[in-house]
Design a protein around this motif. Structure first.
Motif, PDB file in Angstrom:
ATOM      1  N   HIS A 188       8.958  75.522  10.909  1.00  0.00           N
ATOM      2  CA  HIS A 188       7.579  76.010  10.878  1.00  0.00           C
ATOM      3  C   HIS A 188       7.191  76.428   9.458  1.00  0.00           C
ATOM      4  N   SER A 189       8.091  77.143   8.781  1.00  0.00           N
ATOM      5  CA  SER A 189       7.821  77.563   7.402  1.00  0.00           C
ATOM      6  C   SER A 189       7.670  76.356   6.491  1.00  0.00           C
ATOM      7  N   PHE A 190       8.509  75.355   6.730  1.00  0.00           N
ATOM      8  CA  PHE A 190       8.435  74.137   5.928  1.00  0.00           C
ATOM      9  C   PHE A 190       7.085  73.441   6.097  1.00  0.00           C
ATOM     10  N   VAL A 191       6.643  73.303   7.350  1.00  0.00           N
ATOM     11  CA  VAL A 191       5.355  72.653   7.620  1.00  0.00           C
ATOM     12  C   VAL A 191       4.215  73.437   6.990  1.00  0.00           C
ATOM     13  N   GLU A 192       4.274  74.772   7.116  1.00  0.00           N
ATOM     14  CA  GLU A 192       3.232  75.604   6.542  1.00  0.00           C
ATOM     15  C   GLU A 192       3.174  75.449   5.026  1.00  0.00           C
ATOM     16  N   SER A 193       4.336  75.416   4.379  1.00  0.00           N
ATOM     17  CA  SER A 193       4.361  75.287   2.920  1.00  0.00           C
ATOM     18  C   SER A 193       3.830  73.935   2.479  1.00  0.00           C
ATOM     19  N   GLN A 194       4.145  72.865   3.248  1.00  0.00           N
ATOM     20  CA  GLN A 194       3.622  71.552   2.903  1.00  0.00           C
ATOM     21  C   GLN A 194       2.112  71.495   3.081  1.00  0.00           C
ATOM     22  N   ASN A 195       1.608  72.135   4.141  1.00  0.00           N
ATOM     23  CA  ASN A 195       0.161  72.190   4.357  1.00  0.00           C
ATOM     24  C   ASN A 195      -0.530  72.901   3.205  1.00  0.00           C
ATOM     25  N   GLU A 196       0.094  73.979   2.722  1.00  0.00           N
ATOM     26  CA  GLU A 196      -0.488  74.727   1.612  1.00  0.00           C
ATOM     27  C   GLU A 196      -0.516  73.876   0.345  1.00  0.00           C
ATOM     28  N   LYS A 197       0.562  73.122   0.101  1.00  0.00           N
ATOM     29  CA  LYS A 197       0.608  72.250  -1.078  1.00  0.00           C
ATOM     30  C   LYS A 197      -0.450  71.156  -0.989  1.00  0.00           C
ATOM     31  N   ILE A 198      -0.640  70.619   0.219  1.00  0.00           N
ATOM     32  CA  ILE A 198      -1.653  69.575   0.407  1.00  0.00           C
ATOM     33  C   ILE A 198      -3.039  70.130   0.136  1.00  0.00           C
ATOM     34  N   LYS A 199      -3.317  71.360   0.615  1.00  0.00           N
ATOM     35  CA  LYS A 199      -4.616  71.987   0.364  1.00  0.00           C
ATOM     36  C   LYS A 199      -4.842  72.181  -1.124  1.00  0.00           C
ATOM     37  N   GLN A 200      -3.789  72.612  -1.831  1.00  0.00           N
ATOM     38  CA  GLN A 200      -3.903  72.805  -3.272  1.00  0.00           C
ATOM     39  C   GLN A 200      -4.188  71.488  -3.980  1.00  0.00           C
ATOM     40  N   MET A 201      -3.512  70.414  -3.549  1.00  0.00           N
ATOM     41  CA  MET A 201      -3.746  69.103  -4.149  1.00  0.00           C
ATOM     42  C   MET A 201      -5.170  68.620  -3.886  1.00  0.00           C
ATOM     43  N   GLU A 202      -5.651  68.838  -2.649  1.00  0.00           N
ATOM     44  CA  GLU A 202      -7.020  68.439  -2.321  1.00  0.00           C
ATOM     45  C   GLU A 202      -8.028  69.194  -3.183  1.00  0.00           C
ATOM     46  N   SER A 203      -7.770  70.485  -3.394  1.00  0.00           N
ATOM     47  CA  SER A 203      -8.655  71.289  -4.231  1.00  0.00           C
ATOM     48  C   SER A 203      -8.646  70.788  -5.674  1.00  0.00           C
ATOM     49  N   THR A 204      -7.454  70.443  -6.169  1.00  0.00           N
ATOM     50  CA  THR A 204      -7.342  69.926  -7.536  1.00  0.00           C
ATOM     51  C   THR A 204      -8.082  68.600  -7.686  1.00  0.00           C
ATOM     52  N   ILE A 205      -7.931  67.717  -6.697  1.00  0.00           N
ATOM     53  CA  ILE A 205      -8.608  66.419  -6.735  1.00  0.00           C
ATOM     54  C   ILE A 205     -10.119  66.603  -6.741  1.00  0.00           C
ATOM     55  N   GLU A 206     -10.602  67.498  -5.883  1.00  0.00           N
ATOM     56  CA  GLU A 206     -12.051  67.744  -5.824  1.00  0.00           C
ATOM     57  C   GLU A 206     -12.571  68.271  -7.159  1.00  0.00           C
TER      58      GLU A 206
END
Length: 207
Positions: free
Chosen positions: A15-33
């Protein structure tokens, strides 16, 4: 109890792993935008020539979490894992020289077809029985984990065949159907065991 504690610990880690990956994906999406907005601003500036813009992102490394679901596990006894001498990477040839042509391949095709077409509904049915709903990410994780283990399990049953089991086309067909039925039951039991031991405070859908 030891198995259950280890299982809970593993699920918390997952669960912690999935949450951390989701957070990284959100950060990447924010950077791309943000980068896209900067590109638009540069395009709109007068007398500005943009020759080439390169975006380089470090590849997100996802650790492979396999072997969580044990094919052949008895859901009523978390310590009783059926003993069979195969590994996930083995693809053994059955010790029966006169195995009918296409026998093994047909069994593999039938089982994998069942997994592709029926796994989600099977999992949801078990969730309903257990009064606990997983979200889609965990369902997909379960299916993919079983797929990694299923071929050795099929070979386990094929290797138990005797010449009498395939002495004529009728017997061979019955043996093929029996093996497929055994593997389907193993799949169902592994899903059931997973859900029964899944911590109720993570991974569930909102009702």
């Amino acid at each position: 109890m030891y198995f259950q504690d280890e299982f809970y610990q593993y699920m918390r880690q997952l669960h912690s792993f999935v949450e951390s990956q989701n957070e990284k994906i959100k950060q990447m999406e924010s950077t791309i935008e943000q980068l896209q907005n900067e590109v638009e601003e540069l395009k709109n500036e007068k007398h500005t020539t943009i020759d080439k813009i390169e975006y380089k992102f470090d590849q997100l490394k996802v650790e492979t979490l396999s072997g969580t679901l044990n094919i052949g596990l008895n859901p009523q006894d978390s310590n009783a894992i059926e003993d069979f001498a195969v590994t996930q990477d083995q693809f053994q040839v059955p010790p029966i020289e006169q195995l009918p042509e296409g026998f093994s391949q047909q069994v593999f095709n039938d089982v994998h077809s069942f997994l592709d077409r029926n796994s989600v509904d099977l999992i949801k049915g078990i969730e309903k029985q257990q009064d606990f709903a997983l979200d889609d990410s965990y369902r997909q994780f379960m299916i993919e984990d079983v797929k990694k283990q299923i071929n050795p399990r099929i070979n386990y049953y094929i290797n138990k065949l005797t010449p009498a089991d395939i002495q004529n086309p009728t017997q061979a067909k019955r043996s093929m159907e029996r093996i497929v039925s055994y593997v389907k039951k193993d799949i169902e039991n592994s899903f059931l065991a997973f859900i029964q031991h899944f911590p109720r405070n993570i991974g569930g859908e909102d009702k």
